[in-house]
Design a protein around this motif. Structure first.
Motif, mmCIF file in Angstrom:
data_model
loop_
_atom_site.group_PDB
_atom_site.id
_atom_site.type_symbol
_atom_site.label_atom_id
_atom_site.label_comp_id
_atom_site.label_asym_id
_atom_site.label_seq_id
_atom_site.Cartn_x
_atom_site.Cartn_y
_atom_site.Cartn_z
ATOM 1 N N UNK A 132 0.839 -1.185 0.000
ATOM 2 C CA UNK A 132 0.000 0.000 0.000
ATOM 3 C C UNK A 132 0.886 1.250 0.000
ATOM 4 N N UNK A 133 0.254 2.415 -0.149
ATOM 5 C CA UNK A 133 0.936 3.696 -0.052
ATOM 6 C C UNK A 133 0.415 4.423 1.175
ATOM 7 N N UNK A 134 1.318 4.789 2.066
ATOM 8 C CA UNK A 134 0.934 5.551 3.249
ATOM 9 C C UNK A 134 0.801 7.017 2.844
ATOM 10 N N UNK A 135 -0.406 7.535 2.842
ATOM 11 C CA UNK A 135 -0.682 8.886 2.342
ATOM 12 C C UNK A 135 -0.848 9.845 3.517
ATOM 13 N N UNK A 136 0.167 10.649 3.752
ATOM 14 C CA UNK A 136 0.210 11.597 4.865
ATOM 15 C C UNK A 136 0.092 13.009 4.294
ATOM 16 N N UNK A 137 -1.002 13.710 4.594
ATOM 17 C CA UNK A 137 -1.244 15.038 4.028
ATOM 18 C C UNK A 137 -0.189 16.051 4.469
ATOM 19 N N UNK A 138 0.309 15.924 5.680
ATOM 20 C CA UNK A 138 1.346 16.837 6.151
ATOM 21 C C UNK A 138 2.618 16.679 5.322
ATOM 22 N N UNK A 139 2.996 15.443 5.063
ATOM 23 C CA UNK A 139 4.170 15.175 4.231
ATOM 24 C C UNK A 139 3.934 15.680 2.812
#
Length: 485
Positions: free
Chosen positions: A262-269
């Protein structure tokens, strides 16, 4: 005839291993199209009738190591002349290691190529910025004992390895053929490479299999927790190709090579990366693609997760105990690829503990630890001239044999040792583990010459035993001792 040197510079997680396995397989077809892919790692005779099942998931380092050595020694002209000695007008080298060449080395390559009337063409794949950052993070979790979260890792970094490498090559070479990995992945990154090479003849397609896939988010969290516990026991551990972290992650991947990470989707990053790299993305698109191909975050078919899962407490307790007590929990075993995970972890943790001793002095003849130790030598060598083999057995005990061996006349050669118990060969080991002490002593150019052999089960019985360590192919070089188990 125009001579062209193609350099495929493998940026991280852009399918380089899969491409290199495929290039080794199709090298005869490439030769017919006028492109030589030297030193195929699949078949030394240059053949490529079909990739075997054993190579289907093999991580490759490509074929550019000899070129890189020649460049670093500033002796590239004879090497390149030899590659173009046939009627072939083009030669292709591929390696991730090429991106580590310094600007001065690249300038040297440019000067030598100009003197030899060779055109240099750089080929590279570039990924969307967020996906590349996540892949870089996972690579460090897999093999470099990184224990930080993805957000913490990204927020303290202000560069991007693929962008930095691209800028470095742009500062030296004019002909750079950049391929957008995310765009070409659907149709086939192999077809994109053939277009960059100008190959129009029919070439067998690359087989569909994952090589060195990314970790799933759960696997990544498991490895991150392992790293945190390992660093508590071994402060300052740096990791590497043969370390326990890499062995663990490779075992996870090999147990399920076709898993879909999966892809870890972090809005802050994401916002952080947009701020840092938005202008560079626009520049690359204008220069190479004439359209908006490269993105900070593009459309993805991968499943996305907003946060990583929590590891169950039982798993955390097990990993903690495994790291802290691994040297005492399990009896000695062999270290074949088919071993269960816990045996491989135990084996590598033991090796780390025994071979990272501060009192090790095998590079200058000192005695090492409490086990049997001594030089690997030949009685026929005499005192004159350089030895064909340098090596030392650091210790022989009830767990196994640890040491190093190298061929100073051929430093690129990987030496293999045979371990003999009471006159019978019970196993062999490749001398390719990193030995910083040997590197620092100047005995080997890379330090990748160590070995650690664990006794196979049921071979070590009580009593006085005769042990020999021999060099495969040069068995006059050996170390012999008696030890009571």
């Amino acid at each position: 005839m125009t001579k062209t040197l193609y350099l495929h510079v493998g940026f991280g997680k852009t399918g380089s291993s899969a491409l290199q396995n495929w290039l080794g397989e199709i090298s005869p077809s490439l030769m017919k199209s006028g492109i030589k892919y030297p030193g195929s790692h699949l078949r030394e005779d240059g053949g490529g009738s079909g990739i075997s099942a054993d190579w289907a998931y093999t991580i490759s380092s490509g074929n550019a190591a000899p070129l890189k050595r020649a460049l670093l020694k500033r002796d590239a002209a004879p090497f390149l002349n030899a590659q173009f000695s046939s009627s072939q007008g083009a030669v292709l080298f591929s390696s991730e290691g090429l991106q580590g060449l310094s600007p001065s080395t690249l300038e040297y390559l440019k000067d030598v190529s100009r003197d030899l009337s060779i055109d240099v063409v750089i080929i590279a794949y570039i990924r969307n910025i967020y996906e590349a950052a996540y892949s870089d993070y996972q690579q460090r979790v897999k093999g470099r004992f990184l224990d930080k979260s993805f957000r913490a890792f990204c927020l303290e970094r202000h560069g991007n390895p693929q962008v930095s490498a691209l800028r470095k090559f742009e500062g030296v070479f004019d002909d750079i053929r950049l391929i957008h990995y995310d765009t070409e992945a659907t149709a086939g990154i192999d077809l994109a490479l053939l277009r960059a090479l100008g190959v129009q003849a029919p070439i067998p397609r690359m087989r569909e299999h994952r090589v060195n896939r990314s970790l799933t988010v759960l696997e990544s969290e498991l490895m991150r927790f392992f790293n945190k516990q390992y660093l508590l026991v071994h402060p300052g551990a740096k990791g590497g190709a043969g370390g326990p972290g890499r062995v663990l992650s490779d075992t996870l991947i090999k147990s399920n090579p076709e898993a879909s990470p999966e892809l870890l989707l972090d809005e802050v990053v994401l916002e952080h990366l947009r701020h840092l790299h938005g202008a560079e993305v626009e520049r690359v698109n204008r220069k190479y693609f004439k359209e908006e191909r490269l993105k900070v975050l593009g459309a993805t078919t991968r499943k996305t997760l907003e946060s990583p899962p929590e590891l169950p407490e039982a798993v955390r307790n097990f990993v903690t105990a495994l790291v802290q007590q691994s040297g005492r929990l399990f009896p000695a075993t062999d270290s074949t690829d088919s071993e269960p995970l816990w045996r491989r972890v135990k084996s590598w943790l033991f090796r780390e503990r025994k071979t990272r001793r501060s009192d090790r002095a095998s590079v200058d003849g000192g005695e090492v630890g409490s086990g049997m130790s001594g030089r690997i030598d030949s009685p026929d060598r005499g005192s004159a001239g350089q030895a064909d083999i340098l090596g030392w057995v650091d210790r022989v005990d009830r767990f196994g044999v640890v040491g190093w061996a190298a061929a100073p006349r051929n430093p690129g050669q990987t030496v293999e040792v045979l371990v003999v118990l009471d006159g019978l060969v019970v196993g062999r080991s490749r001398c390719e583990a990193f030995r910083p002490d040997v590197l620092e002593a100047g005995k080997h150019p890379t330090g990748l010459c160590g070995f650690a052999f664990d006794w196979p089960r049921n071979t070590v019985r009580q009593g006085l035993r005769q042990i020999e360590v021999r060099i495969d192919g040069a068995e006059a070089y050996r170390f012999s001792t008696e030890i009571r188990f």
